[in-house]
Design a protein around this motif. Structure first.
Motif, PDB file in Angstrom:
ATOM      1  N   MET A   1      49.485 -61.142 -32.958  1.00 20.43           N
ATOM      2  CA  MET A   1      48.552 -60.773 -34.012  1.00 20.43           C
ATOM      3  C   MET A   1      48.725 -61.697 -35.221  1.00 20.43           C
ATOM      4  O   MET A   1      49.814 -62.168 -35.509  1.00 20.43           O
ATOM      5  N   LYS A   2      47.624 -61.941 -35.932  1.00 22.09           N
ATOM      6  CA  LYS A   2      47.647 -62.829 -37.078  1.00 22.09           C
ATOM      7  C   LYS A   2      48.376 -62.168 -38.251  1.00 22.09           C
ATOM      8  O   LYS A   2      48.403 -60.957 -38.394  1.00 22.09           O
ATOM      9  N   LYS A   3      48.954 -63.011 -39.119  1.00 24.30           N
ATOM     10  CA  LYS A   3      49.597 -62.508 -40.324  1.00 24.30           C
ATOM     11  C   LYS A   3      48.570 -62.195 -41.403  1.00 24.30           C
ATOM     12  O   LYS A   3      48.786 -61.328 -42.245  1.00 24.30           O
ATOM     13  N   SER A   4      47.466 -62.939 -41.398  1.00 29.39           N
ATOM     14  CA  SER A   4      46.400 -62.704 -42.367  1.00 29.39           C
ATOM     15  C   SER A   4      45.092 -63.232 -41.808  1.00 29.39           C
ATOM     16  O   SER A   4      45.080 -64.076 -40.898  1.00 29.39           O
ATOM     17  N   ILE A   5      43.992 -62.724 -42.337  1.00 37.03           N
ATOM     18  CA  ILE A   5      42.670 -63.220 -41.967  1.00 37.03           C
ATOM     19  C   ILE A   5      41.847 -63.406 -43.230  1.00 37.03           C
ATOM     20  O   ILE A   5      42.147 -62.825 -44.269  1.00 37.03           O
ATOM     21  N   ARG A   6      40.808 -64.236 -43.115  1.00 33.86           N
ATOM     22  CA  ARG A   6      39.920 -64.509 -44.238  1.00 33.86           C
ATOM     23  C   ARG A   6      38.526 -63.992 -43.891  1.00 33.86           C
ATOM     24  O   ARG A   6      37.956 -64.359 -42.857  1.00 33.86           O
ATOM     25  N   ILE A   7      38.006 -63.151 -44.769  1.00 34.81           N
ATOM     26  CA  ILE A   7      36.705 -62.512 -44.560  1.00 34.81           C
ATOM     27  C   ILE A   7      35.774 -62.920 -45.692  1.00 34.81           C
ATOM     28  O   ILE A   7      36.116 -62.775 -46.874  1.00 34.81           O
ATOM     29  N   GLY A   8      34.597 -63.420 -45.358  1.00 36.08           N
ATOM     30  CA  GLY A   8      33.609 -63.799 -46.354  1.00 36.08           C
ATOM     31  C   GLY A   8      32.576 -62.712 -46.552  1.00 36.08           C
ATOM     32  O   GLY A   8      32.085 -62.124 -45.585  1.00 36.08           O
ATOM     33  N   GLY A   9      32.253 -62.437 -47.812  1.00 41.49           N
ATOM     34  CA  GLY A   9      31.200 -61.474 -48.142  1.00 41.49           C
ATOM     35  C   GLY A   9      29.865 -62.197 -48.211  1.00 41.49           C
ATOM     36  O   GLY A   9      29.516 -62.804 -49.218  1.00 41.49           O
ATOM     37  N   LEU A 182      41.357 -53.494 -38.649  1.00 41.71           N
ATOM     38  CA  LEU A 182      41.848 -52.635 -37.566  1.00 41.71           C
ATOM     39  C   LEU A 182      42.078 -53.463 -36.310  1.00 41.71           C
ATOM     40  O   LEU A 182      43.100 -53.320 -35.622  1.00 41.71           O
ATOM     41  N   HIS A 183      41.098 -54.308 -36.007  1.00 34.49           N
ATOM     42  CA  HIS A 183      41.188 -55.106 -34.779  1.00 34.49           C
ATOM     43  C   HIS A 183      42.304 -56.142 -34.845  1.00 34.49           C
ATOM     44  O   HIS A 183      43.099 -56.266 -33.901  1.00 34.49           O
ATOM     45  N   GLU A 184      42.388 -56.878 -35.931  1.00 28.38           N
ATOM     46  CA  GLU A 184      43.327 -57.990 -36.012  1.00 28.38           C
ATOM     47  C   GLU A 184      44.772 -57.531 -36.213  1.00 28.38           C
ATOM     48  O   GLU A 184      45.704 -58.151 -35.685  1.00 28.38           O
ATOM     49  N   PHE A 185      44.968 -56.452 -36.962  1.00 25.04           N
ATOM     50  CA  PHE A 185      46.320 -56.042 -37.324  1.00 25.04           C
ATOM     51  C   PHE A 185      46.818 -54.831 -36.540  1.00 25.04           C
ATOM     52  O   PHE A 185      47.977 -54.443 -36.676  1.00 25.04           O
ATOM     53  N   GLY A 186      45.959 -54.230 -35.734  1.00 25.65           N
ATOM     54  CA  GLY A 186      46.376 -53.083 -34.946  1.00 25.65           C
ATOM     55  C   GLY A 186      46.700 -51.850 -35.763  1.00 25.65           C
ATOM     56  O   GLY A 186      47.497 -51.000 -35.342  1.00 25.65           O
ATOM     57  N   TRP A 187      46.076 -51.730 -36.947  1.00 24.88           N
ATOM     58  CA  TRP A 187      46.309 -50.543 -37.755  1.00 24.88           C
ATOM     59  C   TRP A 187      45.839 -49.296 -37.012  1.00 24.88           C
ATOM     60  O   TRP A 187      44.804 -49.304 -36.330  1.00 24.88           O
ATOM     61  N   SER A 238      46.266 -59.655 -45.777  1.00 26.20           N
ATOM     62  CA  SER A 238      47.498 -59.726 -45.001  1.00 26.20           C
ATOM     63  C   SER A 238      47.690 -58.449 -44.188  1.00 26.20           C
ATOM     64  O   SER A 238      47.035 -57.424 -44.424  1.00 26.20           O
ATOM     65  N   ARG A 239      48.645 -58.526 -43.250  1.00 25.06           N
ATOM     66  CA  ARG A 239      48.893 -57.382 -42.375  1.00 25.06           C
ATOM     67  C   ARG A 239      49.265 -56.124 -43.141  1.00 25.06           C
ATOM     68  O   ARG A 239      48.951 -55.007 -42.725  1.00 25.06           O
TER      69      ARG A 239
END
Length: 445
Positions: A1-9, A182-187, A238-239
């Motif tokens: 799993m990634k440590k962080s992701i970048r999301i654009g609005g 939820l998907h990337e970090f498995g929350w 971040s996670r």
């Protein structure tokens, strides 16, 4: 799993600019591009469009947005999450599939999330309108739509199933951002504090240009540079839920503690109890700290167990509005404008117009703060008269009488306009969440 992701609005409402989203896709280094395009009344209007055409009912700018961003998103591996499906996510997904094929982008997987349409459930049940306590049945045939606010889980499930583009109808706005987390970090769906902090991220990103200074700008008080080239935000998450807000280097606008604080409080009744389908979010201990130019760190969102019910937005035909406008300029403009109002109001009485409400105003003089003595004599005024009626025919009378001022006086009127339109309004109902079950349907280019 990634440590962080970048999301654009990528959008904050249905008619938002498209260029900043293209900039995000091409230069933002983002993993996800989110388009939030569904306001309270938008879906009811979309349902009306779908009634006329079963292949319609999705966002009118869906095609333009996808044509603009899909090439860069496909090239850069960016996944798209959006509520542009409005009243018809399935048709929207099919449309995006066709657009991708027309661009030569094969193998893209498009998911449509349905299940928010609960109109039949409300018609068959015994539910009360939260706004006035009346039964839903009191709306009768005037009820056009009923859409429950779904949460992030079905969107995350679509991403887990490989969707490159997820298209929904009515979901909670922050869910569009929470789903990738939820998907990337498995929350887990009971990691309440993470869900609360993810909701903070979603809330700050959902209105796009606002957090970059668009709605913040106030010349001489809160100056914002480059508004004509306003950039849209990027959220580095971040996670652990820590959010860093930034934007594309060189784009207009700014991201500061001030812009973030204003957006955090936007549309929030109780910052300690923000009800969403996923979590009761608590923003009361959120920390917002600047970490350099156009870089703000946000932490401290908390959460409690989600409510047992979902909010349902019910769209219905409320009334018809007739309107007329006309301008007066030069000496005595305000006096002639007021005389025009007096004439039309008397004409409406003479004609026996069946209006439940009439509003008359001089725009720029008393349209917002109400009537009072003139502080100065304006060089020009714009008369606006509007009336509410139960029929289109009665609403039309208002504009006709305003237009008649051209020749019937007072002197010097010009630029008259008139309109009459149906008004779609919304009210809220609470529905047990188990009665709104989401489904996922896939298309592939």
């Amino acid at each position: 799993m990634k440590k962080s992701i970048r999301i654009g609005g990528g959008a904050g409402y249905s008619g938002d600019r498209i260029e900043p989203a293209v900039e995000l896709a091409e230069k933002g280094g983002i993993d996800y591009l989110v388009f939030e395009c569904l306001a309270e009344r938008t879906i009811a209007l979309a349902q009306q469009a779908r009634m006329k055409d079963p292949d319609a009912g999705y966002d009118p700018l869906l095609e333009a947005r996808m044509l603009a961003v899909l090439p860069a998103c496909a090239r850069n591996g960016i996944r798209i999450v959006t509520n542009m499906g409005a009243a018809n996510p399935a048709a929207a997904a099919a449309k995006v599939r066709d657009i991708a094929r027309s661009l030569g982008l094969g193998g893209l997987k498009v998911a449509a999330i349905t299940g928010d349409d609960v109109l039949a459930t409300l018609r068959d049940g015994d539910y009360l309108i939260e706004d006035n306590g009346a039964p839903v049945s009191s709306l009768g045939e005037r009820m056009l739509s009923a859409n429950a606010y779904l949460g992030a889980r079905p969107l995350a499930d679509a991403l887990a199933a490989g969707a490159d583009i997820v298209i929904t109808g009515r979901v909670a706005d922050p869910a569009l951002v929470l789903a990738p987390l939820l998907h990337e970090f498995g929350w887990g769906m009971e990691d309440w504090d993470l869900l609360g902090q993810g909701t903070v991220a979603g809330h700050l990103l959902e209105c796009a240009g606002q957090v970059c200074g668009g709605y913040y700008a106030d010349p001489g008080v809160k100056d914002v540079p480059g508004l004509a080239r306003l950039g849209f935000p990027i959220g580095e998450v971040s996670r652990d839920g820590t959010l860093v807000l930034t934007k594309v280097a060189g784009s207009g606008g700014m991201i500061t503690a001030g812009t973030c604080k204003e957006q955090l409080l936007y549309e929030i009744h109780d910052p300690a109890c923000y009800l969403t389908p996923d979590v009761v979010a608590d923003f009361s201990e959120v920390s917002i700290v600047e970490d350099g130019p156009d870089r703000v760190i946000v932490r401290g969102g908390r959460g409690r167990p989600r409510p047992p019910t979902l909010k349902v937005s019910v769209g219905y035909v409320d009334s018809y509005i007739g309107e007329g406008q006309i301008s007066y300029a030069g000496p005595g403009a305000a006096a002639r404008g007021q005389l025009a109002i007096d004439i039309v109001e008397e004409r409406l009485r003479i004609r026996g117009a069946e209006l439940s409400e009439v509003r008359s105003e001089l725009i720029g003089v008393n349209a917002i703060f109400g009537r009072g003595p003139l502080r100065h004599e304006p060089d020009e005024v714009r008369v606006r008269i509007a009336g509410r009626a139960d029929s289109l025919a009665q609403a039309t009378v208002v504009g006709n009488e305003v237009e008649a001022l051209y020749t019937c006086g007072p002197a010097g009127g010009g630029g008259a306009t008139r309109s009459a339109r149906q008004i779609v309004a919304v009210m809220s109902v609470l529905l047990p969440r188990e009665l709104a079950q989401a489904s996922i349907h896939f298309e592939e280019s």
